[in-house]
Design a protein around this motif. Structure first.
Motif, mmCIF file in Angstrom:
data_model
loop_
_atom_site.group_PDB
_atom_site.id
_atom_site.type_symbol
_atom_site.label_atom_id
_atom_site.label_comp_id
_atom_site.label_asym_id
_atom_site.label_seq_id
_atom_site.Cartn_x
_atom_site.Cartn_y
_atom_site.Cartn_z
ATOM 1 N N ASN A 73 -2.317 0.193 -22.741
ATOM 2 C CA ASN A 73 -2.976 -1.045 -22.298
ATOM 3 C C ASN A 73 -2.915 -1.148 -20.778
ATOM 4 O O ASN A 73 -2.178 -1.947 -20.216
ATOM 5 C CB ASN A 73 -2.316 -2.266 -22.940
ATOM 6 C CG ASN A 73 -3.108 -3.545 -22.691
ATOM 7 O OD1 ASN A 73 -4.317 -3.504 -22.473
ATOM 8 N ND2 ASN A 73 -2.427 -4.671 -22.708
ATOM 9 N N MET A 74 -3.707 -0.311 -20.118
ATOM 10 C CA MET A 74 -3.759 -0.308 -18.657
ATOM 11 C C MET A 74 -4.532 -1.538 -18.178
ATOM 12 O O MET A 74 -5.602 -1.847 -18.698
ATOM 13 C CB MET A 74 -4.420 0.973 -18.145
ATOM 14 C CG MET A 74 -3.682 2.240 -18.519
ATOM 15 S SD MET A 74 -4.475 3.742 -17.894
ATOM 16 C CE MET A 74 -5.983 3.745 -18.867
ATOM 17 N N VAL A 75 -3.988 -2.232 -17.163
ATOM 18 C CA VAL A 75 -4.610 -3.491 -16.743
ATOM 19 C C VAL A 75 -5.015 -3.538 -15.272
ATOM 20 O O VAL A 75 -5.852 -4.355 -14.889
ATOM 21 C CB VAL A 75 -3.678 -4.687 -17.041
ATOM 22 C CG1 VAL A 75 -3.494 -4.852 -18.549
ATOM 23 C CG2 VAL A 75 -2.329 -4.544 -16.354
ATOM 24 N N LEU A 76 -4.442 -2.664 -14.438
ATOM 25 C CA LEU A 76 -4.727 -2.755 -12.997
ATOM 26 C C LEU A 76 -4.405 -1.440 -12.311
ATOM 27 O O LEU A 76 -3.382 -0.812 -12.597
ATOM 28 C CB LEU A 76 -3.867 -3.865 -12.370
ATOM 29 C CG LEU A 76 -4.051 -4.130 -10.869
ATOM 30 C CD1 LEU A 76 -5.414 -4.774 -10.594
ATOM 31 C CD2 LEU A 76 -2.935 -5.025 -10.340
ATOM 32 N N GLY A 77 -5.294 -1.028 -11.400
ATOM 33 C CA GLY A 77 -5.012 0.125 -10.559
ATOM 34 C C GLY A 77 -4.613 -0.330 -9.167
ATOM 35 O O GLY A 77 -4.879 -1.461 -8.760
ATOM 36 N N ARG A 78 -3.914 0.548 -8.452
ATOM 37 C CA ARG A 78 -3.528 0.251 -7.062
ATOM 38 C C ARG A 78 -3.899 1.435 -6.174
ATOM 39 O O ARG A 78 -3.466 2.547 -6.384
ATOM 40 C CB ARG A 78 -2.030 -0.055 -6.967
ATOM 41 C CG ARG A 78 -1.633 -0.629 -5.607
ATOM 42 C CD ARG A 78 -1.235 0.484 -4.623
ATOM 43 N NE ARG A 78 -0.026 1.142 -5.052
ATOM 44 C CZ ARG A 78 0.187 2.451 -4.922
ATOM 45 N NH1 ARG A 78 -0.751 3.255 -4.428
ATOM 46 N NH2 ARG A 78 1.334 2.980 -5.320
ATOM 47 N N MET A 79 -4.737 1.165 -5.175
ATOM 48 C CA MET A 79 -5.202 2.181 -4.227
ATOM 49 C C MET A 79 -4.652 1.877 -2.841
ATOM 50 O O MET A 79 -4.405 0.716 -2.496
ATOM 51 C CB MET A 79 -6.731 2.168 -4.143
ATOM 52 C CG MET A 79 -7.438 2.753 -5.343
ATOM 53 S SD MET A 79 -7.518 4.558 -5.280
ATOM 54 C CE MET A 79 -8.679 4.796 -3.929
ATOM 55 N N VAL A 80 -4.489 2.917 -2.036
ATOM 56 C CA VAL A 80 -4.049 2.746 -0.653
ATOM 57 C C VAL A 80 -5.270 2.765 0.264
ATOM 58 O O VAL A 80 -6.128 3.641 0.157
ATOM 59 C CB VAL A 80 -3.061 3.857 -0.244
ATOM 60 C CG1 VAL A 80 -2.669 3.700 1.219
ATOM 61 C CG2 VAL A 80 -1.825 3.813 -1.129
ATOM 62 N N MET A 81 -5.352 1.768 1.133
ATOM 63 C CA MET A 81 -6.445 1.701 2.104
ATOM 64 C C MET A 81 -6.147 2.675 3.248
ATOM 65 O O MET A 81 -5.143 2.536 3.937
ATOM 66 C CB MET A 81 -6.587 0.277 2.643
ATOM 67 C CG MET A 81 -6.876 -0.750 1.559
ATOM 68 S SD MET A 81 -6.823 -2.466 2.143
ATOM 69 C CE MET A 81 -8.405 -2.592 2.998
ATOM 70 N N ASP A 82 -7.021 3.648 3.411
ATOM 71 C CA ASP A 82 -6.799 4.647 4.458
ATOM 72 C C ASP A 82 -7.629 4.317 5.693
ATOM 73 O O ASP A 82 -8.152 3.214 5.838
ATOM 74 C CB ASP A 82 -7.111 6.049 3.926
ATOM 75 C CG ASP A 82 -8.554 6.165 3.409
ATOM 76 O OD1 ASP A 82 -9.405 5.338 3.807
ATOM 77 O OD2 ASP A 82 -8.827 7.095 2.633
ATOM 78 N N LYS A 83 -7.765 5.288 6.563
ATOM 79 C CA LYS A 83 -8.458 5.084 7.843
ATOM 80 C C LYS A 83 -9.946 4.805 7.661
ATOM 81 O O LYS A 83 -10.608 4.338 8.598
ATOM 82 C CB LYS A 83 -8.276 6.320 8.732
ATOM 83 C CG LYS A 83 -8.884 7.596 8.170
ATOM 84 C CD LYS A 83 -8.633 8.775 9.085
ATOM 85 C CE LYS A 83 -9.348 10.041 8.639
ATOM 86 N NZ LYS A 83 -9.052 10.424 7.247
ATOM 87 N N ASP A 84 -10.471 5.085 6.481
ATOM 88 C CA ASP A 84 -11.886 4.806 6.236
ATOM 89 C C ASP A 84 -12.176 3.315 6.104
ATOM 90 O O ASP A 84 -13.323 2.901 6.171
ATOM 91 C CB ASP A 84 -12.355 5.526 4.967
ATOM 92 C CG ASP A 84 -12.373 7.046 5.132
ATOM 93 O OD1 ASP A 84 -12.537 7.498 6.284
ATOM 94 O OD2 ASP A 84 -12.204 7.765 4.121
ATOM 95 N N PHE A 85 -11.119 2.518 5.892
ATOM 96 C CA PHE A 85 -11.291 1.071 5.795
ATOM 97 C C PHE A 85 -11.166 0.459 7.184
ATOM 98 O O PHE A 85 -10.134 0.646 7.843
ATOM 99 C CB PHE A 85 -10.235 0.463 4.872
ATOM 100 C CG PHE A 85 -10.491 0.703 3.410
ATOM 101 C CD1 PHE A 85 -11.117 -0.255 2.631
ATOM 102 C CD2 PHE A 85 -10.104 1.896 2.822
ATOM 103 C CE1 PHE A 85 -11.346 -0.032 1.283
ATOM 104 C CE2 PHE A 85 -10.331 2.130 1.477
ATOM 105 C CZ PHE A 85 -10.963 1.168 0.703
ATOM 106 N N PRO A 86 -12.168 -0.257 7.652
ATOM 107 C CA PRO A 86 -12.062 -0.910 8.961
ATOM 108 C C PRO A 86 -10.840 -1.821 9.020
ATOM 109 O O PRO A 86 -10.474 -2.449 8.025
ATOM 110 C CB PRO A 86 -13.364 -1.717 9.057
ATOM 111 C CG PRO A 86 -14.314 -1.027 8.133
ATOM 112 C CD PRO A 86 -13.464 -0.521 7.004
#
Length: 266
Positions: A182-195
């Motif tokens: 029952n997966m409910v949420l992912g977590r991503m890291v904002m890298d240099k591509d994100f202003p």
């Protein structure tokens, strides 16, 4: 649908200065229809896919005008208790728990790295009436520049277990409730591509029957394509920003390419 377990995404809504424009946009892109606005609750207007409640749009409250954003709500059996957990874990309560008639109770919070989220304690309104089908909520990911802080917060506030993608390059974590299935949420890291001016946020994925078609309808109506369409083992997806500045993604869950990534306990 039955009531959602604590910590599971159960609803999404967004404030739009131009509500009629938002209704026209999402009606075209996702096939939504809309109910009557509720003047008693700030002209809150529910969206439906095939007659099932899937989201809501609302004008901004006075003083809250600005860029639109989708807000993901996590289920809670006790919004006030969750608010205390948010504070104890280093988060911020932006709006204290309040009753919304007989529908339920809500609060708004911000996790320590900066992403805003909601809490919903159901009453008559249980949440999504449909998920994972075209026009409805499919997935959500927290984008953050401080994954350690965000991860610790989520684990303190919600009864989450977690797994991490077994990848030396990508730092991606998945939270689950009541078992790994029952997966409910992912977590991503904002890298240099994100202003730098883009704050951490939770990106909501809506299911569509044709990713490329949805992207075309969105961009034809003034949306900005941020990423994709791209194939993945989870589905073909793309990230967009709607004409009023709200980020969202679309995913065709039926079109999958490649093997599922290996996961390890985190």
């Amino acid at each position: 649908m039955s009531e959602f377990p604590e910590g599971a995404p159960c609803w999404v809504d967004a404030m739009f200065s131009d509500v009629e424009g938002a209704k026209a946009f999402y009606g075209d892109v996702l096939g939504w229809t809309f109910g009557e606005s509720s003047s008693e609750y700030g002209n809150y207007t529910q969206a439906y896919a095939d007659g099932k409640a899937v989201a809501a749009v609302v004008p901004p409250m006075p003083g809250a005008e600005g860029q639109s954003a989708w807000c993901l709500y996590f289920a809670s059996p006790d919004a006030r208790a969750t608010a205390e957990k948010v504070k104890a874990a280093g988060g911020e309560v932006l709006m204290e728990p309040m009753e919304v008639g007989t529908f339920g109770s809500m609060m708004l919070g911000k996790e320590p790295s900066g992403a805003v989220f909601g809490i919903w304690q159901p009453g008559d309104h249980k949440g999504f009436e449909k998920m994972g089908e075209p026009g409805s909520f499919a997935w959500a990911e927290l984008f953050t520049r401080d994954p350690a802080t965000a991860d610790a917060f989520l684990a303190s506030v919600f009864p989450f277990g977690a797994q991490k993608m077994d990848d030396e390059v990508m730092d991606y974590k998945v939270f689950h409730v009541g078992g790994k299935d029952n997966m409910v949420l992912g977590r991503m890291v904002m890298d240099k591509d994100f202003p730098a001016e883009v704050p951490p946020y939770i990106c909501v994925y809506f299911a569509v029957g044709d990713c490329d078609g949805a992207v075309k309808r969105a961009t034809d109506r003034g949306a900005k394509l941020q990423f994709g369409p791209m194939d993945s083992p989870f589905g073909r997806f793309a990230a967009l920003t709607d004409p009023q500045g709200a980020n969202f993604s679309v995913i065709d869950l039926s079109t999958t390419v490649g093997d599922m990534p290996a996961m390890k306990d985190a």
